[in-house]
Motif scaffolding. Structure first.
Motif, short mmCIF file in Angstrom:
data_model
loop_
_atom_site.label_atom_id
_atom_site.label_comp_id
_atom_site.label_asym_id
_atom_site.label_seq_id
_atom_site.Cartn_x
_atom_site.Cartn_y
_atom_site.Cartn_z
N SER A 27 1.45 1.96 17.15
CA SER A 27 1.51 3.01 16.13
C SER A 27 2.54 2.69 15.06
O SER A 27 2.31 2.93 13.87
N ALA A 28 3.69 2.17 15.46
CA ALA A 28 4.74 1.81 14.50
C ALA A 28 4.26 0.70 13.59
O ALA A 28 4.51 0.71 12.37
N THR A 29 3.55 -0.27 14.15
CA THR A 29 3.02 -1.37 13.34
C THR A 29 2.00 -0.85 12.33
O THR A 29 2.04 -1.21 11.15
N MET A 30 1.11 0.00 12.78
CA MET A 30 0.10 0.56 11.88
C MET A 30 0.76 1.41 10.79
O MET A 30 0.37 1.33 9.62
N ALA A 31 1.75 2.20 11.17
CA ALA A 31 2.44 3.03 10.18
C ALA A 31 3.16 2.16 9.16
O ALA A 31 3.14 2.46 7.95
N ALA A 32 3.77 1.06 9.61
CA ALA A 32 4.46 0.16 8.68
C ALA A 32 3.46 -0.50 7.73
O ALA A 32 3.73 -0.63 6.53
N LEU A 33 2.30 -0.89 8.23
CA LEU A 33 1.28 -1.49 7.38
C LEU A 33 0.76 -0.49 6.35
O LEU A 33 0.61 -0.82 5.16
N VAL A 34 0.49 0.72 6.77
CA VAL A 34 -0.01 1.75 5.86
C VAL A 34 1.05 2.07 4.81
O VAL A 34 0.75 2.18 3.61
N LEU A 35 2.30 2.20 5.24
CA LEU A 35 3.39 2.48 4.30
C LEU A 35 3.56 1.33 3.30
O LEU A 35 3.70 1.55 2.09
N GLY A 36 3.53 0.09 3.79
CA GLY A 36 3.66 -1.07 2.89
C GLY A 36 2.52 -1.14 1.89
O GLY A 36 2.73 -1.40 0.71
N PHE A 37 1.31 -0.90 2.35
CA PHE A 37 0.15 -0.93 1.46
C PHE A 37 0.23 0.19 0.43
O PHE A 37 -0.10 -0.01 -0.74
N THR A 38 0.68 1.36 0.84
CA THR A 38 0.83 2.48 -0.09
C THR A 38 1.87 2.16 -1.16
O THR A 38 1.64 2.42 -2.35
N ILE A 39 2.99 1.60 -0.75
CA ILE A 39 4.04 1.22 -1.72
C ILE A 39 3.51 0.16 -2.67
O ILE A 39 3.74 0.22 -3.88
N PHE A 40 2.77 -0.82 -2.14
CA PHE A 40 2.19 -1.86 -2.98
C PHE A 40 1.25 -1.25 -4.03
O PHE A 40 1.32 -1.59 -5.22
N LEU A 41 0.40 -0.32 -3.61
CA LEU A 41 -0.54 0.30 -4.55
C LEU A 41 0.19 1.14 -5.59
O LEU A 41 -0.20 1.17 -6.76
N LEU A 42 1.25 1.83 -5.19
CA LEU A 42 2.04 2.61 -6.16
C LEU A 42 2.69 1.71 -7.20
O LEU A 42 2.63 1.98 -8.40
#
Length: 155
Positions: A27-42
């Motif tokens: 779950s932590a890995t998935m959350a980190a990936l989603v957060l990183g992708f969101t920051i990248f898109l922003l």
């Protein structure tokens, strides 16, 4: 019989490793990936917003439409004065490379821009050069004709 003895004693289960650690790490890995992708898109969105604002502010470039091509690539359609800076250079200043943007700008001659003034000045210089060349040629012809007439008169 003793009531306490009548109850069956459950045998102790063997100790096993809890699975919750695996779920927490996943779950932590998935959350980190989603957060990183969101920051990248922003960040990418802010880069595009700044680049489009600068392109639209440039007097010799008119952006008519922005189309999405695929997930990360955009196509810019519009007009560009030949004397205006290239849109690719402006996009590169905002860290948007050719792999992220397809620029299709048709050439046009803008009016009421610094580039139109440059074009007018260049045309005026060309016209002045032509006028000077014609005047020089006519002057040389007149001098040659006068010289020839004077030679004929001396004979």
């Amino acid at each position: 019989m003793d009531p306490a003895a009548s109850k069956s004693v459950k045998p102790a289960r063997p100790s096993r490793e809890p699975r919750s650690t695996l779920y927490v790490l996943g779950s932590a890995t998935m959350a980190a990936l989603v957060l990183g992708f969101t920051i990248f898109l922003l960040v990418r969105g802010f880069q595009w917003r700044g680049a489009l604002a600068e392109l639209r502010a440039e007097p010799g470039i008119e952006i008519l439409s922005v189309e999405r091509v695929g997930f990360f690539k955009k196509r810019l359609l519009g007009l560009r004065d030949p004397l205006a800076p290239s849109a690719e250079n402006i996009l590169l200043k905002h860290n948007i490379g050719p792999h992220s943007a397809e620029v299709v700008l048709t050439e046009y001659h803008s009016l009421n821009t610094p580039y139109a003034k440059q074009r007018e000045e260049a045309e005026a210089e060309k016209f002045d050069g032509l006028r000077d060349a014609v005047l020089k040629a006519v002057g040389e012809f007149a001098d040659a004709a006068t010289k020839k007439r004077e030679e004929d008169l001396e004979k």
